[in-house]
Design an enzyme around this catalytic site. Structure first.
Site, PDB file in Angstrom:
ATOM      1  N   SER A 195       5.239  -3.555  -8.709  1.00  0.00           N
ATOM      2  CA  SER A 195       5.597  -1.669  -8.136  1.00  0.00           C
ATOM      3  C   SER A 195       5.636  -1.914  -6.423  1.00  0.00           C
ATOM      4  O   SER A 195       6.537  -2.827  -5.781  1.00  0.00           O
ATOM      5  CB  SER A 195       4.771  -1.213  -8.230  1.00  0.00           C
ATOM      6  OG  SER A 195       5.418   0.342  -7.803  1.00  0.00           O
ATOM      7  N   ARG A 231      -0.636  13.398  -7.922  1.00  0.00           N
ATOM      8  CA  ARG A 231      -0.726  12.478  -8.681  1.00  0.00           C
ATOM      9  C   ARG A 231      -0.566  12.280  -9.875  1.00  0.00           C
ATOM     10  O   ARG A 231       0.201  11.235 -10.715  1.00  0.00           O
ATOM     11  CB  ARG A 231      -2.278  12.157  -8.984  1.00  0.00           C
ATOM     12  CG  ARG A 231      -3.252  11.064  -9.189  1.00  0.00           C
ATOM     13  CD  ARG A 231      -2.022   9.825  -8.834  1.00  0.00           C
ATOM     14  NE  ARG A 231      -3.201   8.900  -9.846  1.00  0.00           N
ATOM     15  CZ  ARG A 231      -2.286   7.141 -10.060  1.00  0.00           C
ATOM     16  NH1 ARG A 231      -1.479   6.939  -9.031  1.00  0.00           N
ATOM     17  NH2 ARG A 231      -3.535   6.633 -10.146  1.00  0.00           N
ATOM     18  N   ASP A 290      10.354   0.587 -18.017  1.00  0.00           N
ATOM     19  CA  ASP A 290      10.534   0.838 -16.878  1.00  0.00           C
ATOM     20  C   ASP A 290      11.239   1.832 -16.504  1.00  0.00           C
ATOM     21  O   ASP A 290      12.728   1.057 -16.088  1.00  0.00           O
ATOM     22  CB  ASP A 290       9.477   0.189 -15.913  1.00  0.00           C
ATOM     23  CG  ASP A 290       9.223   0.154 -15.176  1.00  0.00           C
ATOM     24  OD1 ASP A 290       9.661   1.247 -14.550  1.00  0.00           O
ATOM     25  OD2 ASP A 290       9.339  -0.583 -13.817  1.00  0.00           O
ATOM     26  N   HIS A 349       6.026   1.819 -16.730  1.00  0.00           N
ATOM     27  CA  HIS A 349       6.096   0.928 -15.239  1.00  0.00           C
ATOM     28  C   HIS A 349       4.167  -0.103 -15.197  1.00  0.00           C
ATOM     29  O   HIS A 349       4.789  -0.897 -14.793  1.00  0.00           O
ATOM     30  CB  HIS A 349       6.029   1.679 -14.188  1.00  0.00           C
ATOM     31  CG  HIS A 349       6.356   1.319 -13.335  1.00  0.00           C
ATOM     32  ND1 HIS A 349       6.396   0.155 -12.213  1.00  0.00           N
ATOM     33  CD2 HIS A 349       5.166   1.727 -11.906  1.00  0.00           C
ATOM     34  CE1 HIS A 349       6.608   0.506 -10.930  1.00  0.00           C
ATOM     35  NE2 HIS A 349       5.176   0.656 -10.993  1.00  0.00           N
ATOM     36  N   ASP A 350       3.215   1.112 -16.189  1.00  0.00           N
ATOM     37  CA  ASP A 350       2.132   0.544 -15.696  1.00  0.00           C
ATOM     38  C   ASP A 350       1.751  -0.862 -16.159  1.00  0.00           C
ATOM     39  O   ASP A 350       1.112  -1.511 -16.083  1.00  0.00           O
ATOM     40  CB  ASP A 350       1.553   1.485 -15.861  1.00  0.00           C
ATOM     41  CG  ASP A 350       1.107   2.084 -14.837  1.00  0.00           C
ATOM     42  OD1 ASP A 350       1.260   1.976 -13.123  1.00  0.00           O
ATOM     43  OD2 ASP A 350       0.016   3.354 -14.548  1.00  0.00           O
TER      44      ASP A 350
END
Lengths: 220, 396
Positions: free
Chosen positions: B169, B239, B335, B368-369
């Site tokens: 990232s 967040r 992602d 993505h994570d």
């Protein structure tokens, strides 16, 4: 000779055992030492590794399957996961001395465009493919009335990744088309044992008895 | 968000975190006026400091150093218990003895980014001109600024060339910047789930987060540390929005579906009826304990400004012309923050530059994570890449 146990989906057979190595060796012998090579459809990188070890080649690869990419990267090779039909467009002109398409042409969507890209990206293109004019394949259609299934082409017609078969003679005609305009520098036919056939043999003989054709082309 | 839930904020954890700003529980290098850091904005930062962790041992010829670049809200605590949260390292699956980044073989370095809040100079640090926290008086920092600060640290450690620079990232952006700015100092580079620029959609999500923080009355135009307030609600919302982009619809669906949280039926109100709501509130709140709101503004801005191609005449390949670095680019199918197309653009540019590059798109539904999670295919390709690069560099 019929083998029906399937290879992993997406894999293109390059023969078995020692035959595969003969096929790779024939291609490797055509590459000048120390050159820059792009292997399109490089599989697990066996040819690139052979080229690096025996010809001091600076090699790169393109491969569709995750498994092939992982194995090639673990061998220390630079391999990009991608598709010959869509990704060659991103490679600049004259980026490589040789672009190799080994046993992959018949699995591409647009063989003609792929061939044009090979000749654009590389100063030379080396193309090898199974010859659909080979007598055993002809005889399966002629006598059994079935699509051929052989050790080297083990797929049934409905689940094969190979969608554009051609004969040695068909390929030679393709290279002469104006949009392709390739000059044939070398041509090799391999028999069922993976041995090179006599250079003096006429084209019809290659087209009938050659199991594979290997060609070195450059732009006309 | 209910006010009751805000009571869940752990003041002790927040206090521990605030202590990390100037005196972190890790190694730290302080640079005086002679080591002023030139920033892309034209400003010069001095004095400044950079906090970092190391694992493993540097070999005699200093050829086995690995720099790990952390993501947006990560920090230097890659492979140790975190001093604020008490949780284990954020890349414990990747870094350690016998793991792809093998601490028995490599000297692993990870620094907190410039603009961060875990000991490297950031908006919570004291402004030497006033003695008060910088707040928004800190110049805006960029990804190249972060990399320049890391290079100063690598110089300080006496390391000429890094064996490997790796990160996911925002960390992957730093990897690309390292390779473009210091090609002779990077033997191998592995940008994961990243791209050579931040997309319009990504900037949009960041703007939502920043506006949530700045709309919080407790933000006090960035002066909350002096005024004894904290824009907790704004930061938690920021967040929560960001967290959604780190997952995929598939992973959200399989993890939560429309299941209800601790109840049998809908309440016809705005409590967290659904598990996903409860989960996001928890993610938002636990983040507030360990992260500084102004740092969030700065690091998201750094990502937004990132565009390597633009800074090389619009041609990304120019950024890597003549590079001898070996690259391994990895993306994930699900992602949507950095979709595979972004990684492919990098790969195509590297191809055009004649670089040695490998690339794999890992099939996963975790979004993505995925680079932080247990993804065997990711570990397999990185292990192969790192081991072969180590052989090429003569590292047994």
């Amino acid at each position: 000779m019929t083998r029906l146990d399937p290879l992993p989906q997406g894999a293109v057979p390059v023969g078995t055992g020692s035959e595969a190595r003969v096929d790779l060796r024939v291609v490797a012998e055509l590459v000048a030492p120390g050159s820059r090579v792009l292997d399109v459809g490089c599989g697990d990188g066996a040819l690139l590794e052979l080229l690096g070890r025996t010809r001091g080649v600076d090699g790169r690869g393109i491969e569709l399957s995750q498994k092939g990419v992982n194995e090639a990267v673990a061998r220390g090779l630079s391999v990009v996961q991608g598709d010959a039909d869509t990704d060659l467009v991103y490679y600049p002109d004259n980026a490589f001395d040789y672009v190799i398409l080994s046993q992959t042409l018949q699995a591409t969507e647009r063989p003609k465009q792929v061939l044009q890209h090979l000749l654009r990206i590389g100063r030379r293109a080396i193309v090898s493919f199974p010859n659909f004019g080979y007598w055993r394949l002809r005889s399966q259609i002629l006598f059994r009335g079935r699509m051929p299934v052989t050790e080297d082409l083990p797929y049934s017609w409905y689940d094969t990744p190979n969608i554009h078969f051609c004969t040695i003679r068909d390929f030679v005609e393709l290279t002469k088309e104006p949009e392709v305009n390739a000059v044939m520098e070398k041509a090799v036919a391999l028999n069922a044992g993976g041995q090179k056939m006599s250079i003096s043999a006429p084209w019809w003989f290659w087209n009938l008895f050659g199991e594979q054709g290997v060609f070195v082309l450059r732009r006309g | 968000m209910g006010t009751g839930e805000l009571q869940a904020i752990d003041d002790a954890v927040e206090a521990t975190r605030l202590r990390q700003t100037d005196a972190p529980d890790s190694q730290v290098v302080r640079f005086g006026p002679e080591g002023a850091l030139k920033l892309d904005s034209g400003h010069s930062l001095a004095p400044w400091q950079i906090a970092y962790q190391t694992y493993g041992t540097l070999n005699a010829d200093k050829s086995n150093a690995v720099l790990i670049c952390h993501a947006l809200t990560g920090d230097q605590h890659v492979h140790n218990i975190h001093p604020v949260t008490g949780k284990s390292g954020w890349w414990d699956l990747m870094v350690g003895p016998g793991l792809p980044i093998d601490t028995d073989r490599f000297f692993v370095i990870c620094a907190n980014v410039l603009g961060g809040c875990m000991g490297t100079t950031g908006p919570a640090s004291a402004n030497p001109a006033t003695g008060r926290p910088y707040g928004l008086d800190l110049p805006v920092v960029t990804i190249p600024d972060m990399v320049r600060s890391q290079a100063a640290l690598i110089d300080h450690l006496g390391i000429e060339s890094l064996f490997l620079v790796i990160g996911g990232s925002m960390g992957g952006m730093q990897v690309l910047e390292w390779a473009a700015s210091y090609p002779e100092r990077v033997f191998a580079a592995a940008p994961i789930a990243a791209g050579a620029r931040h997309s319009s959609q990504n900037i949009a999500f960041h703007e939502v987060g920043r506006q949530a923080i700045m709309a919080d009355p407790d933000w006090r135009r960035g002066r909350y540390l002096e005024e004894g307030t904290s824009p907790r609600k704004g930061l938690a919302v920021a967040r929560m929005a960001a967290h959604i982009t780190y997952m995929s619809e598939m992973s959200l669906h399989s993890k939560f579906g429309r299941r209800l949280q601790d109840r049998e039926r809908l309440t016809f109100g705005f409590d967290a009826d659904f598990q996903i709501e409860s989960y996001l509130r928890h993610q938002g709140l636990s983040f507030v304990d360990r992260f500084d709101a102004n740092s969030y503004l700065y690091v998201t801005r750094a990502m937004d400004y990132f565009d390597i191609g633009a800074s090389h005449g619009g041609r990304l390949a120019e950024a890597f012309r003549g590079t001898r670095t070996r690259f391994c680019v990895v993306s994930f199918t699900s992602d949507w923050l950095f979709p595979t197309a972004e990684s492919r653009a990098v790969v195509h540019a590297l191809n055009a530059a004649g670089a040695s590059v490998s690339f794999a798109e890992i099939v996963t539904d975790r979004g993505h994570d995925a680079f932080l999670l247990d993804e065997p295919e990711l570990f397999a390709i990185l292990r192969g890449f790192v081991d072969s690069a180590a052989r090429a560099r003569g590292l047994a």
